[in-house]
Scaffold this active site. Structure first.
Site: not given
Length: 327
Positions: A43-45
């Site tokens: 996932p994002e960050v």
């Protein structure tokens, strides 16, 4: 190699803890390798977690938190990344890793593409952080327009979050020949009745990914974070029904949530059974890249189904520099 196995991580980060996040990332890489996954998206960050509190609390209340967050963000060339790359090499898979990148005193929402030899072959940053995200992360430069790389498992692409709502950026990715796209997302929750928040929900962000699979005629691997009930307070999510209401017992929600991982085929069809929105794991599907050809016979938006004499995209591929040497 046209038949491959792809995986979408749906998991809770070790919130705002760099070393703990790295350990959990490595554990998922090992698990994917053991399960025969060829291409794995995070996932994002995911490192060190998406700080939802920036949307739910005033900036002045986050000053100390910002310091903690930068101290637990990850440089792209540090020892933590070296450990992750070694794990990827041992697993023999391809990974698109989402993390908060620390570069000196600045942070960026970043994806690194790591090949089965454990080499980073592309690192790109989110072109435009969304809304309050700009209080933490900076903008990318032109080199981050490149978002597709060659691999033993086809042409792998990636974007983060609302980059999927930028039609020109999607179109430029299609022009790079993407076959398997990794869509990185933070945790998103069920839509509520208040107008204006639909795009900040699981539904509002799943639809653009499904559309991208159809529009770009590619496989789209949607990977997301989740939040367990015990961490609502840490992320300042309690008592914010205007945006979403993850509190147990309200609007049919179960404790925890935010996950909406899915894998879409080039015809937009879901290719896996979804995990529960509060469940951690790796969603997988075996795909055949040859399926793309059959659909592109009908639709190729950067080929036979385009009209460049009428509509075209101009791209600046030269990064701007903060410091330039005078001649």
């Amino acid at each position: 190699m046209t038949t491959i196995k792809v995986g979408a991580v749906q998991a809770e980060p070790v919130w705002f803890d760099l070393q703990g996040s790295v350990e959990k990332t490595i554990s998922y890489i090992k698990k994917a390798g053991a399960d025969g996954v060829n291409v794995l998206g995070f996932p994002e960050v995911f490192i060190p977690g998406y700080p939802w509190r920036i949307f739910t609390t005033p900036v002045v209340q986050n000053t100390e938190f910002f310091q903690q967050y930068i101290q637990n963000s990850m440089p792209r060339d540090g020892p933590e990344m070296a450990r992750i790359c070694e794990a990827v090499k041992e697993a023999g898979i391809f990974v698109v890793l989402g993390y908060s990148e620390r570069d000196g005193g600045s942070l960026y929402i970043t994806q690194s593409f790591i090949n089965p030899e454990g080499k980073i072959i592309l690192t790109r940053r989110k072109l435009k952080p969304t809304h309050v995200e700009r209080s933490i992360w900076g903008d990318a430069q032109a080199d981050s327009l490149t978002c597709v790389v060659d691999s033993p498992f086809g042409k792998i692409g990636g974007l983060n979050c609302w980059e999927h709502l930028q039609p020109l950026l999607r179109y430029y990715e299609y022009s790079q020949g993407v076959q398997v796209h990794i869509a990185g997302w933070p945790p998103m929750f069920d839509p509520q009745s208040k107008p204006g928040w639909f795009n900040q929900t699981n539904v509002g962000n799943t639809v653009p990914c499904q559309n991208m699979a159809i529009e770009g005629v590619c496989f789209v691997v949607v990977t997301t974070q989740v939040v367990t009930e015990k961490n609502y307070e840490l992320l300042k999510l309690k008592g914010v029904p205007e945006m979403f209401d993850p509190i147990p017992g309200t609007k049919g929600n179960t404790p925890g949530g935010g996950g909406f991982a899915m894998i879409f085929g080039p015809d937009g069809q879901p290719l896996a059974e979804p995990l529960e929105k509060n469940e951690e794991g790796i969603l997988t599907a075996v795909i055949d890249l040859k399926a793309i050809d059959g659909v592109k016979q009908w639709l190729d938006v950067v080929g036979h189904y385009s009209r460049p004499d009428l509509l075209s995209l101009n791209v600046n591929k030269v990064p701007a520099a903060q410091v330039n040497a005078m001649k």
